[in-house]
Design a protein around this motif. Structure first.
Motif, PDB file in Angstrom:
ATOM      1  N   GLU A 286       0.880  -1.162   0.000  1.00 40.08           N
ATOM      2  CA  GLU A 286       0.000   0.000   0.000  1.00 40.08           C
ATOM      3  C   GLU A 286       0.921   1.217   0.000  1.00 40.08           C
ATOM      4  N   ASN A 287       1.103   1.816  -1.172  1.00 38.30           N
ATOM      5  CA  ASN A 287       2.041   2.913  -1.340  1.00 38.30           C
ATOM      6  C   ASN A 287       1.391   4.251  -1.041  1.00 38.30           C
ATOM      7  N   ALA A 288       2.121   5.131  -0.373  1.00 41.53           N
ATOM      8  CA  ALA A 288       1.668   6.489  -0.078  1.00 41.53           C
ATOM      9  C   ALA A 288       0.240   6.487   0.479  1.00 41.53           C
ATOM     10  N   ALA A 289      -0.028   5.588   1.377  1.00 37.84           N
ATOM     11  CA  ALA A 289      -1.369   5.452   1.960  1.00 37.84           C
ATOM     12  C   ALA A 289      -1.680   6.609   2.902  1.00 37.84           C
ATOM     13  N   ILE A 290      -2.915   7.036   2.898  1.00 35.66           N
ATOM     14  CA  ILE A 290      -3.427   7.974   3.896  1.00 35.66           C
ATOM     15  C   ILE A 290      -4.200   7.122   4.879  1.00 35.66           C
ATOM     16  N   CYS A 291      -3.707   7.052   6.099  1.00 34.01           N
ATOM     17  CA  CYS A 291      -4.331   6.202   7.105  1.00 34.01           C
ATOM     18  C   CYS A 291      -3.979   6.719   8.483  1.00 34.01           C
ATOM     19  N   CYS A 292      -4.958   6.775   9.367  1.00 34.81           N
ATOM     20  CA  CYS A 292      -4.723   7.150  10.757  1.00 34.81           C
ATOM     21  C   CYS A 292      -4.032   8.504  10.863  1.00 34.81           C
ATOM     22  N   TYR A 293      -4.470   9.440  10.024  1.00 32.19           N
ATOM     23  CA  TYR A 293      -3.952  10.806  10.030  1.00 32.19           C
ATOM     24  C   TYR A 293      -2.464  10.869   9.704  1.00 32.19           C
ATOM     25  N   ALA A 294      -1.976   9.910   8.913  1.00 34.05           N
ATOM     26  CA  ALA A 294      -0.569   9.880   8.513  1.00 34.05           C
ATOM     27  C   ALA A 294      -0.451   9.408   7.073  1.00 34.05           C
ATOM     28  N   GLN A 295       0.686   9.719   6.444  1.00 32.73           N
ATOM     29  CA  GLN A 295       1.038   9.209   5.128  1.00 32.73           C
ATOM     30  C   GLN A 295       2.128   8.173   5.332  1.00 32.73           C
ATOM     31  N   SER A 296       1.939   6.995   4.750  1.00 31.02           N
ATOM     32  CA  SER A 296       2.875   5.893   4.977  1.00 31.02           C
ATOM     33  C   SER A 296       2.953   4.983   3.768  1.00 31.02           C
ATOM     34  N   ASP A 297       4.099   4.336   3.630  1.00 33.59           N
ATOM     35  CA  ASP A 297       4.235   3.176   2.749  1.00 33.59           C
ATOM     36  C   ASP A 297       4.059   1.964   3.644  1.00 33.59           C
ATOM     37  N   LYS A 298       3.313   0.967   3.152  1.00 33.83           N
ATOM     38  CA  LYS A 298       2.971  -0.188   3.985  1.00 33.83           C
ATOM     39  C   LYS A 298       3.045  -1.480   3.188  1.00 33.83           C
ATOM     40  N   THR A 299       3.188  -2.541   3.917  1.00 32.31           N
ATOM     41  CA  THR A 299       2.976  -3.883   3.384  1.00 32.31           C
ATOM     42  C   THR A 299       2.143  -4.627   4.418  1.00 32.31           C
ATOM     43  N   TRP A 300       1.080  -5.271   3.954  1.00 34.21           N
ATOM     44  CA  TRP A 300       0.166  -6.011   4.813  1.00 34.21           C
ATOM     45  C   TRP A 300       0.320  -7.498   4.566  1.00 34.21           C
ATOM     46  N   THR A 301       0.049  -8.276   5.591  1.00 30.09           N
ATOM     47  CA  THR A 301      -0.028  -9.724   5.456  1.00 30.09           C
ATOM     48  C   THR A 301      -0.915 -10.250   6.575  1.00 30.09           C
ATOM     49  N   GLU A 302      -1.145 -11.533   6.585  1.00 24.79           N
ATOM     50  CA  GLU A 302      -1.853 -12.195   7.678  1.00 24.79           C
ATOM     51  C   GLU A 302      -1.003 -13.335   8.182  1.00 24.79           C
ATOM     52  N   ASP A 303      -1.037 -13.562   9.496  1.00 29.95           N
ATOM     53  CA  ASP A 303      -0.333 -14.720  10.042  1.00 29.95           C
ATOM     54  C   ASP A 303      -1.197 -15.963   9.809  1.00 29.95           C
ATOM     55  N   PRO A 304      -0.714 -17.149  10.141  1.00 27.43           N
ATOM     56  CA  PRO A 304      -1.495 -18.366   9.877  1.00 27.43           C
ATOM     57  C   PRO A 304      -2.863 -18.396  10.553  1.00 27.43           C
ATOM     58  N   GLN A 305      -3.070 -17.614  11.616  1.00 32.00           N
ATOM     59  CA  GLN A 305      -4.372 -17.570  12.293  1.00 32.00           C
ATOM     60  C   GLN A 305      -5.306 -16.521  11.704  1.00 32.00           C
ATOM     61  N   GLY A 306      -4.814 -15.717  10.749  1.00 36.36           N
ATOM     62  CA  GLY A 306      -5.639 -14.681  10.147  1.00 36.36           C
ATOM     63  C   GLY A 306      -5.501 -13.318  10.803  1.00 36.36           C
ATOM     64  N   THR A 307      -4.564 -13.158  11.742  1.00 33.29           N
ATOM     65  CA  THR A 307      -4.326 -11.847  12.352  1.00 33.29           C
ATOM     66  C   THR A 307      -3.640 -10.959  11.329  1.00 33.29           C
ATOM     67  N   ARG A 308      -4.198  -9.752  11.134  1.00 36.40           N
ATOM     68  CA  ARG A 308      -3.625  -8.827  10.160  1.00 36.40           C
ATOM     69  C   ARG A 308      -2.375  -8.166  10.741  1.00 36.40           C
ATOM     70  N   TRP A 309      -1.322  -8.112   9.938  1.00 39.81           N
ATOM     71  CA  TRP A 309      -0.050  -7.487  10.302  1.00 39.81           C
ATOM     72  C   TRP A 309       0.271  -6.398   9.296  1.00 39.81           C
ATOM     73  N   GLU A 310       0.649  -5.242   9.816  1.00 38.71           N
ATOM     74  CA  GLU A 310       1.013  -4.079   9.016  1.00 38.71           C
ATOM     75  C   GLU A 310       2.480  -3.763   9.288  1.00 38.71           C
ATOM     76  N   THR A 311       3.276  -3.654   8.240  1.00 39.86           N
ATOM     77  CA  THR A 311       4.624  -3.123   8.374  1.00 39.86           C
ATOM     78  C   THR A 311       4.605  -1.795   7.633  1.00 39.86           C
ATOM     79  N   PHE A 312       5.193  -0.747   8.237  1.00 38.24           N
ATOM     80  CA  PHE A 312       5.040   0.565   7.614  1.00 38.24           C
ATOM     81  C   PHE A 312       6.140   1.542   7.983  1.00 38.24           C
ATOM     82  N   HIS A 313       6.296   2.522   7.088  1.00 42.48           N
ATOM     83  CA  HIS A 313       7.188   3.667   7.287  1.00 42.48           C
ATOM     84  C   HIS A 313       6.338   4.911   7.049  1.00 42.48           C
TER      85      HIS A 313
END
Length: 165
Positions: A88-115
Motif C-alpha cells: 500500500e504505497n503512499a497510503a493515507i491512514c490514521c492521520y498519517a502518510q505511509s508506505d505499507k505492506t500487509w499480510t496475515e499470520d497463519p491464524q488470520g491476524t492482520r499485520w502491518e509493516t510501515f514507514h
C-alpha cells in the motif's frame, strides 16, 4: 529501529483515552474525534485506538520502521515467513502518510509493516480505488489480489508513489 504497533477498535473513545493515559502515564501524541495514538519509548510501542464503527478489540498488529530501507529489510523477513504480501504505497491512514505492506499470520491476524513520512488531515484516503476497507485502514486481504513477495517488497518502497494505495 523497529517500533511495535497495536491498533484497537474501541466502543468508548473518551473512556479508553482516560484509561490509556493513566496506564501509560502519558497523553496521546495524536488525538482526533475518532482516533488517538501514543508513541511510547518504554515500552517502545505505537499504540493506537479508534472508534470507527468496527467491532471492539484488536484490529491489527504491526511493526513501524524509521526508513524505506528498513521497510525493505522487514519485507524480506515477511517474504521468508510466507503468506501473501499486499503493498500500500503512499497510503493515507490514521492521520498519517505511509508506505505499507500487509499480510496475515497463519491464524488470520492482520499485520502491518510501515514507514510513515508525513501527516494527513483525514483518517483514511477517500479515493474509491483504495484497497482499504476504510474503517480501520487495514485492507480486506482476502478481497485483494496478492502479489508475489518480491514484487510486493519492491512496490511498497521503491515504486513511483501514487496518491493512494
Amino acid at each position: 529501529m523497529n517500533r511495535f504497533h497495536v491498533h484497537l477498535n474501541v466502543a468508548d473513545l473518551a473512556g479508553s483515552i482516560r484509561f490509556y493515559n493513566e496506564l501509560f502515564g502519558a497523553e496521546p501524541v495524536v488525538r482526533k474525534p475518532d482516533y488517538a495514538k501514543w508513541m511510547l519509548e518504554d515500552p517502545r510501542i505505537n499504540f493506537a485506538i479508534s472508534n470507527t464503527g468496527r467491532t471492539p478489540g484488536i484490529d491489527h498488529l504491526g511493526l513501524q520502521v524509521d526508513s524505506s530501507e528498513e521497510l525493505v529489510a522487514l519485507g524480506k523477513r515477511l517474504e521468508a515467513a510466507g503468506g501473501s504480501l499486499i503493498p500500500e504505497n503512499a497510503a493515507i491512514c490514521c492521520y498519517a502518510q505511509s508506505d505499507k505492506t500487509w499480510t496475515e499470520d497463519p491464524q488470520g491476524t492482520r499485520w502491518e509493516t510501515f514507514h510513515s513520512f508525513g501527516e494527513a488531515t483525514t483518517y483514511h484516503g477517500a479515493d474509491a480505488a483504495c484497497a482499504t476497507d476504510g474503517g480501520s485502514c487495514t485492507p480486506d486481504v482476502q478481497a485483494m489480489a496478492p502479489m508475489p513477495a518480491t514484487t510486493a517488497i519492491a512496490a511498497s518502497c521503491c515504486a513511483p508513489k501514487s496518491t493512494c494505495c
